[in-house]
Write an enzyme that holds these catalytic residues in place. Structure first.
Site, PDB file in Angstrom:
ATOM      1  N   GLU A  17       0.837  -1.220   0.000  1.00 26.45           N
ATOM      2  CA  GLU A  17       0.000   0.000   0.000  1.00 26.45           C
ATOM      3  C   GLU A  17       0.863   1.259   0.000  1.00 26.45           C
ATOM      4  O   GLU A  17       2.079   1.205   0.041  1.00 26.45           O
ATOM      5  CB  GLU A  17      -0.902   0.018   1.248  1.00 26.45           C
ATOM      6  CG  GLU A  17      -2.344  -0.378   1.018  1.00 26.45           C
ATOM      7  CD  GLU A  17      -3.165   0.715   0.316  1.00 26.45           C
ATOM      8  OE1 GLU A  17      -2.585   1.723  -0.141  1.00 26.45           O
ATOM      9  OE2 GLU A  17      -4.388   0.546   0.217  1.00 26.45           O
ATOM     10  N   ARG A 100      -7.329   1.585  13.238  1.00 23.16           N
ATOM     11  CA  ARG A 100      -5.961   1.879  12.797  1.00 23.16           C
ATOM     12  C   ARG A 100      -6.020   2.936  11.711  1.00 23.16           C
ATOM     13  O   ARG A 100      -7.054   3.135  11.074  1.00 23.16           O
ATOM     14  CB  ARG A 100      -5.263   0.627  12.258  1.00 23.16           C
ATOM     15  CG  ARG A 100      -5.826   0.096  10.932  1.00 23.16           C
ATOM     16  CD  ARG A 100      -4.860  -0.898  10.299  1.00 23.16           C
ATOM     17  NE  ARG A 100      -5.381  -1.570   9.120  1.00 23.16           N
ATOM     18  CZ  ARG A 100      -5.349  -1.083   7.878  1.00 23.16           C
ATOM     19  NH1 ARG A 100      -4.878   0.132   7.645  1.00 23.16           N
ATOM     20  NH2 ARG A 100      -5.817  -1.795   6.864  1.00 23.16           N
ATOM     21  N   ASN A 102      -5.168   4.370   7.995  1.00 22.64           N
ATOM     22  CA  ASN A 102      -5.072   3.760   6.677  1.00 22.64           C
ATOM     23  C   ASN A 102      -4.357   4.733   5.746  1.00 22.64           C
ATOM     24  O   ASN A 102      -3.292   5.234   6.079  1.00 22.64           O
ATOM     25  CB  ASN A 102      -6.459   3.359   6.166  1.00 22.64           C
ATOM     26  CG  ASN A 102      -6.403   2.307   5.074  1.00 22.64           C
ATOM     27  OD1 ASN A 102      -5.571   1.405   5.141  1.00 22.64           O
ATOM     28  ND2 ASN A 102      -7.254   2.396   4.080  1.00 22.64           N
ATOM     29  N   ASP A 120     -11.372  -4.648  11.398  1.00 24.81           N
ATOM     30  CA  ASP A 120     -12.170  -5.621  10.653  1.00 24.81           C
ATOM     31  C   ASP A 120     -13.040  -4.963   9.590  1.00 24.81           C
ATOM     32  O   ASP A 120     -13.896  -5.629   8.994  1.00 24.81           O
ATOM     33  CB  ASP A 120     -13.055  -6.426  11.616  1.00 24.81           C
ATOM     34  CG  ASP A 120     -12.230  -7.254  12.604  1.00 24.81           C
ATOM     35  OD1 ASP A 120     -11.221  -7.835  12.166  1.00 24.81           O
ATOM     36  OD2 ASP A 120     -12.597  -7.311  13.793  1.00 24.81           O
ATOM     37  N   ASN A 148      -9.785   5.846   2.442  1.00 23.83           N
ATOM     38  CA  ASN A 148      -8.815   5.374   1.466  1.00 23.83           C
ATOM     39  C   ASN A 148      -8.273   6.498   0.594  1.00 23.83           C
ATOM     40  O   ASN A 148      -7.864   7.536   1.096  1.00 23.83           O
ATOM     41  CB  ASN A 148      -9.419   4.233   0.635  1.00 23.83           C
ATOM     42  CG  ASN A 148      -8.603   2.963   0.769  1.00 23.83           C
ATOM     43  OD1 ASN A 148      -7.377   3.000   0.726  1.00 23.83           O
ATOM     44  ND2 ASN A 148      -9.264   1.842   0.949  1.00 23.83           N
ATOM     45  N   ASP A 198      -9.920   1.609  -4.102  1.00 19.30           N
ATOM     46  CA  ASP A 198      -8.989   1.599  -2.972  1.00 19.30           C
ATOM     47  C   ASP A 198      -8.177   2.891  -2.985  1.00 19.30           C
ATOM     48  O   ASP A 198      -8.712   3.973  -2.802  1.00 19.30           O
ATOM     49  CB  ASP A 198      -8.119   0.345  -3.060  1.00 19.30           C
ATOM     50  CG  ASP A 198      -7.458  -0.029  -1.747  1.00 19.30           C
ATOM     51  OD1 ASP A 198      -6.981   0.870  -1.035  1.00 19.30           O
ATOM     52  OD2 ASP A 198      -7.376  -1.226  -1.422  1.00 19.30           O
TER      53      ASP A 198
END
Length: 293
Positions: A17, A100, A102, A120, A148, A198
């Site tokens: 990523e 968390r 991203n 999750d 994202n 994404d």
């Protein structure tokens, strides 16, 4: 434009990523979130240096020479490469232990925008934050499910943002001086059969490039008309992000993941988790660093 990307590095990353091209040093920073790895890739030397951490790392931007700002599982950090020293800056979600950070990027003023998500992927658990150069952190959007891709138009009038489960690229009016945003509309709507949006980048013409999780491709869209312009096939099912790099900013570096794939998927896409690259007929924009530009 070539419509198929070539494999640069068969890294077998769990969740590759966050690619960021440092146009000053001519190197690519990228991460493996689940592997807790920071990669520093030098295309000229064909070298990929890896730094291992003890928590998820999801985004990286350069600050001053030898220093990086990292978005990680437990907040935002400053990392000194030479000293291998990680210093915590802040965690605006100290109370949300199942969240968390991203994806994240800097705007033209040098502020770092980074969003959060539930580990999750639970709905509406995350937010998007702006970490200004004076050290203040501001919650900009909430709630968000999987924060994202993010990009700004070349004229700095619009910000584009992806909350993955919406299957849309949302357009926001953007005020460069204040960093304030307001909803403008939909820049692109990704058909479900093409996978989920994404990470994202933007080219010098103001067209957005979207990585497709589950779609084995990167697509190029006109965010003003929401029209699909082009697609590039990737030999990996879960495509996570992309950024322009190379000497002339006309090479698209693309990250991918092995996470979420079954045995059949991995047999069909054995290069999943690798770093890819494709030469394009357009150029990107230099990525911004944190702090003064």
């Amino acid at each position: 434009m070539e419509n198929k990307a070539m494999l640069v590095l068969d890294s077998q990353s769990a969740l590759g990523e966050g690619p960021h091209w440092d146009h000053k040093k001519k190197i690519l920073y990228w991460v493996d979130i689940i592997g807790a790895k920071l990669h520093i890739h030098d295309p000229e030397k064909n070298d990929n240096h890896t730094i291992q951490f003890d928590q998820f790392i999801s985004a990286v931007v350069p600050e001053q020479p030898g220093q990086l700002i990292l978005a990680m599982q437990h907040g935002l950090y400053r990392y000194n490469i030479a000293l291998n020293r990680l210093t915590k800056i802040c965690n605006p979600e100290e109370d949300k232990v199942s969240n968390r950070f991203n994806d994240g990027k800097c705007d033209s003023k040098g502020s770092f925008w980074a969003g959060t998500m539930d580990l999750d992927g639970k709905k509406d658990c995350g937010s998007l934050y702006r970490f200004d150069t004076d050290g203040r952190i501001t919650k900009v959007l909430s709630p968000v499910s999987i924060s994202n891709g993010i990009a700004w138009s070349p004229d700095k009038k619009f910000m584009y943002f992806i909350d993955t489960p919406t299957n849309k690229v949302s357009t926001y009016n953007y005020e460069e001086t204040t960093g304030n945003i307001s909803y403008h509309g939909t820049g692109a709507e990704i058909p479900v059969e093409m996978g989920s949006p994404d990470g994202m980048t933007i080219d010098a013409e103001g067209m957005i490039w979207v990585a497709h999780w589950g779609g084995a491709m990167v697509s190029r869209w006109d965010p003003y008309s929401s029209k699909l312009l082009d697609t590039i096939q990737i030999a990996a099912k879960n495509v996570t992000s992309c950024t322009f790099g190379g000497e002339n900013l006309d090479e698209l570096f693309i990250t991918t993941a092995r996470d979420g794939l079954n045995e059949d998927d991995l047999a069909a896409y054995p290069q999943s988790g690798g770093l890819f690259k494709v030469k394009t007929s357009v150029k990107g924009l230099p990525a911004n660093h944190y702090g003064s530009q």
